[in-house]
Design an enzyme around this catalytic site. Structure first.
Site, PDB file in Angstrom:
ATOM      1  N   CYS A 108       0.991  -1.450   0.299  1.00  0.00           N
ATOM      2  CA  CYS A 108      -0.137   0.035   0.145  1.00  0.00           C
ATOM      3  C   CYS A 108       0.941   0.795   0.021  1.00  0.00           C
ATOM      4  O   CYS A 108       2.061   1.084   0.060  1.00  0.00           O
ATOM      5  CB  CYS A 108      -1.014  -0.172   1.544  1.00  0.00           C
ATOM      6  SG  CYS A 108      -2.050  -1.326   1.374  1.00  0.00           S
TER       7      CYS A 108
ATOM      8  N   HIS B 174      16.124  -6.388  -9.040  1.00  0.00           N
ATOM      9  CA  HIS B 174      14.883  -6.854  -8.778  1.00  0.00           C
ATOM     10  C   HIS B 174      15.428  -8.463  -8.502  1.00  0.00           C
ATOM     11  O   HIS B 174      13.890  -9.257  -7.866  1.00  0.00           O
ATOM     12  CB  HIS B 174      13.580  -7.140  -9.529  1.00  0.00           C
ATOM     13  CG  HIS B 174      13.547  -5.580 -10.527  1.00  0.00           C
ATOM     14  ND1 HIS B 174      14.342  -4.711 -11.676  1.00  0.00           N
ATOM     15  CD2 HIS B 174      12.767  -4.965 -10.125  1.00  0.00           C
ATOM     16  CE1 HIS B 174      13.849  -4.193 -12.129  1.00  0.00           C
ATOM     17  NE2 HIS B 174      12.723  -3.620 -10.482  1.00  0.00           N
TER      18      HIS B 174
END
Ligand code: GLN
Ligand code: ZN
Length: 754
Positions: A519, A697
């Site tokens: 979030c 990543h």
């Protein structure tokens, strides 16, 4: 054909799901960590859904979307519904674990790719399809959530992603044309409609946001025949086709007379463009998206009502709605007791938007008298916002008005290169990193202690300086050429600046889902932007004082600050971007005055804000590039400007990258094997470029040989004097040990090739 007894007046297109206090996020993460079992997770989720459904129904929505709940993502849910999960997860027996494996991967299964949901900050999982995908209907989730809602007495409207959007957003793994699979998919939707009707649904919402993008005539014809076919299913609920994030344009006539009963139009971002065509639809419930589902401002009732009134003039029934799902705004202002009262009165989060929708629907259907008092409160708030002095800072506006186009230009790149070479004296193939270093547990502890008042600002700053000193020492020891301070003091690359600029406010609990359980809490850009004091100079000069190597000043660019905030809607984005640019420009000038020779202005969001329609793109790219240039052209020729973009598929924006005119641009390239360099050349780009030589990543440490090979490939397309050596992106999510080893290898590879 619409049954006049089956209309409704007030709804939203979707509901947030992460929980008012991020309860679902915490429960899912606890499940992943093995701290709770599936039953506990499902129990909590069911409780959240029930509370929410009852609340929005009680607040006056007479048609309630169900099924927009998700444990991770709605596209992934649709892939499950249609039996389209990739084969590599088929072996996992448990439904929930298979679902999460597709979302996040496991030790030996790669997850689905994730990408931006249209031009929003939400990311969806990209279904992988091919000509041989065997679709099969698994309707358990929508049916269960429908039954659960009906049992609560909710007028439930199941929401499903439509077949065209599903196929258009999926990835073809074998190069086949996915829309060719529409005939295979439609029978599943037909069966689903029958099942939902049998379970008691009177409406179904099929989301087709892809209709607001440029579609070819062939695609529009497919849309038309798909909906004709779905509308001809015998026993089915009424069909509401929902579009959002833009105007429908040619897709609107394509849907006319297909037999659908309802059409949701986003009038906030589509404006008046679709009104005339929508008015001509007969026998269709028009769901007017007039309350902004993607921004946090209180709705101006008089302006918002002009649209449904214009639609109703065509004779069709009209319902009031949000412009898109409420997924994109925080739950409620009730969770923001600390917000300054005046600003607060201008805002509407999810709960408040539902109240606005009810209010507008009441005015539309019963007239103003019934709700005169509430209307007055809304009108007063809107007027008050307009009159607030913080929305017009004359000093900022005068300065911007006085800047002419010359202020946005630097000397020709070749001239700059000469002065920079003298000043910097870097070796060929200079090595550097993108900015952040691992955000260690120590940093997070210090931040939490400061928040709780356990340490004061002085102690916090001292701890951050210690982090910086360590990162500088590490880089010197590794032998990098251009150093960074590591960004330990930044919680977030936008929020950090928003907290220091005038015109911004932060929320305490304004969380929105970015993807899965992640979030974000976007700052609210409500007024004119001004920079009361330097924001980064102390940190950078401290870092520079520790080393003889150049330390890059590190700033976030105006377009990215804009993209990751809730932005004022009372002036064009371009005007707000210029104000942000001026603030960043002031910062570059201060950094330069303090001795900084290299300044990086990150614009990872440049491509994100690109309008969905090609016709709208040139104007955006023009102001976005201008804002970046304004931000970076206040410094002397000898100061080197870098930028960083977080992706390698430039597509429509490749020309804009050259337009930024940054002396050095670092980009993602490892995963695409440097192919992007050729594209840049073809677009006439001839400035410095740092294609990422390894993928940050993943925790994997790249070997020296591997990096040498990447550089060798790069050198075939880019001359050595333009090539920089760096990783793909910032290192903040990685561990110190792997970063150290990777960077040692990176430096060794650069040395070998020199
Ligand atoms: N300078 C930032 C960092 O290294 C850039 C982050 C990004 O590209 N999103 O973290
Ligand atoms: Zn990046």
């Amino acid at each position: 054909m619409l049954n006049p007894d089956n209309t409704f007046t007030a709804t939203v297109l979707g509901l947030p799901r992460i929980g008012p206090n991020r309860e679902l996020k915490r429960a899912i993460e606890a499940y992943w960590a093995g701290r709770i079992d599936a039953a506990a997770l499902q129990g909590l989720a069911g409780g959240l859904r029930a509370t929410q459904l009852l609340a929005v129904h009680a607040a006056g929505l007479d048609s309630v979307p169900v099924g927009t709940f998700s444990y991770y993502d709605q596209m992934l849910d649709t892939a499950v519904l249609l039996g389209a999960l990739p084969e590599r997860v088929h072996g996992i027996a448990d439904d929930l674990d298979r679902y999460f494996a597709a979302a996040r991967g496991t030790a030996d299964i790669a997850p689905l790719e994730m990408t931006k949901w249209f031009d929003t900050n939400y990311h969806y999982l990209v279904p992988e399809l091919s000509a041989s995908t065997r679709f099969a209907l698994h309707p358990d989730k929508p049916l269960a959530e429908l039954e659960e809602a009906l049992a609560l007495g909710i007028p439930a409207r199941p929401v499903i992603i439509g077949p065209v959007t599903f196929l258009k957003l999926a990835k073809s793994v074998d190069g086949s044309e996915l829309l060719d699979r529409l005939p295979d998919l439609l029978p599943l939707y037909e069966r689903l409609l029958g099942l939902l009707a049998a379970a008691g649904a009177r409406w179904v919402q099929l989301d087709e946001p892809v209709l607001v993008t440029d579609l070819t005539d062939t695609e529009l014809a497919l849309v038309r025949s798909a909906y004709q076919r779905l509308a001809s299913v015998a026993a089915r609920p009424d069909l509401l086709v929902a579009s959002y994030f833009g105007r429908l344009g040619a897709a609107l006539p394509a849907l006319a007379d297909t037999g659908i009963e309802g059409l949701a139009v986003d009038l906030v971002s589509g404006g008046d463009a679709d009104i005339a065509a929508a008015r001509r639809l007969s026998g269709t419930l028009l769901v007017a998206g007039v309350v902004d589902g993607y921004n946090v401002w209180r709705t101006d009732p008089d302006r918002a009502l002009t649209w449904p009134a214009a639609l109703a003039a065509g004779g069709a029934p009209v319902a009031v709605s949000s412009s898109c799902s409420l997924l994109h705004v925080p739950y409620s202002l009730a969770a923001e007791p600390e917000l300054e009262p005046r600003l607060r009165s201008w805002l509407a989060f999810g709960t408040e938007k539902i109240a606005e929708i009810r209010l507008l629907a009441t005015v539309l259907h019963e007239g103003q008298d019934a709700v005169a008092e509430q209307l007055e409160i809304a009108r007063t708030a809107v007027l008050d916002r307009r009159s607030d002095a913080r929305l017009r800072d004359t000093a900022v506006r005068d300065r911007l008005a006085a800047l002419d186009a010359a202020a946005e230009r630097r000397a020709p790149a070749a001239e700059r290169r000469r002065s920079q070479r003298e000043r910097l004296d870097l070796p060929p193939l200079p090595t550097t990193t993108i900015g952040s270093y691992p955000q260690t547990g120590r940093i997070r502890l210090a931040r939490a202690a400061l928040r709780r008042g356990e340490i004061d600002r002085t102690e916090y700053d001292a701890r951050m300086r210690a982090e910086i000193a360590e990162v500088i020492a590490l880089q010197e020891e590794i032998g990098l050429d251009v150093l960074v301070h590591g960004e330990p003091e930044r919680n977030d690359m936008v929020q950090y600046f928003a907290e220091q600029l005038e015109g911004f406010a932060a929320t305490a609990n304004g969380w929105v889902q970015s993807y899965g359980t992640r979030c974000v809490r976007p700052p609210i850009l409500f007024g004119d932007v001004a920079r009361p004091a330097a924001m980064t100079v102390d940190w950078i000069t401290y870092a520079q004082s520790l080393t003889g190597k150049p330390v890059k000043g590190m700033l976030t660019g105006p377009v990215t600050i804009l993209a990751w905030s809730y932005v004022r809607d009372d002036q064009p984005l371009a005007a707000t971007a210029r104000q942000l640019a001026l603030a960043i420009r002031d910062e570059t000038v201060d950094l330069e005055a303090a001795g900084t020779a290299i300044i990086q202005v990150d614009e990872p969001a440049l491509r994100e804000l690109l309008p969905l329609r090609r016709a709208d793109q040139p104007e955006y790219l023009d102001w976005a590039v201008t804002a970046f240039r304004l931000a970076t052209s206040g410094v002397a020729d000898g100061t080197q400007i870098h930028t960083h973009l977080c992706y390698s598929e430039f597509g429509e924006i490749i020309g804009a990258i050259a337009g930024l005119d940054a002396d050095v641009t670092s980009i993602e390239a490892a995963r695409s094997h440097m192919e992007v360099l050729g594209d840049l050349n073809a677009a006439g780009f001839d400035l410095g470029v740092g294609p990422g030589v390894y993928d940050i990543h993943s925790p994997r440490v790249p070997g020296v040989r591997e990096i040498e090979e990447a550089l060798t490939r790069a050198l075939k397309v880019v001359p050595a004097e333009r090539l920089w050596v760096n990783p793909d992106c910032g290192l903040k999510t990685r561990g110190t040990a792997e970063v150290t080893e990777s960077l040692r290898n990176l430096v060794a590879a650069a040395h070998a090739l020199r």
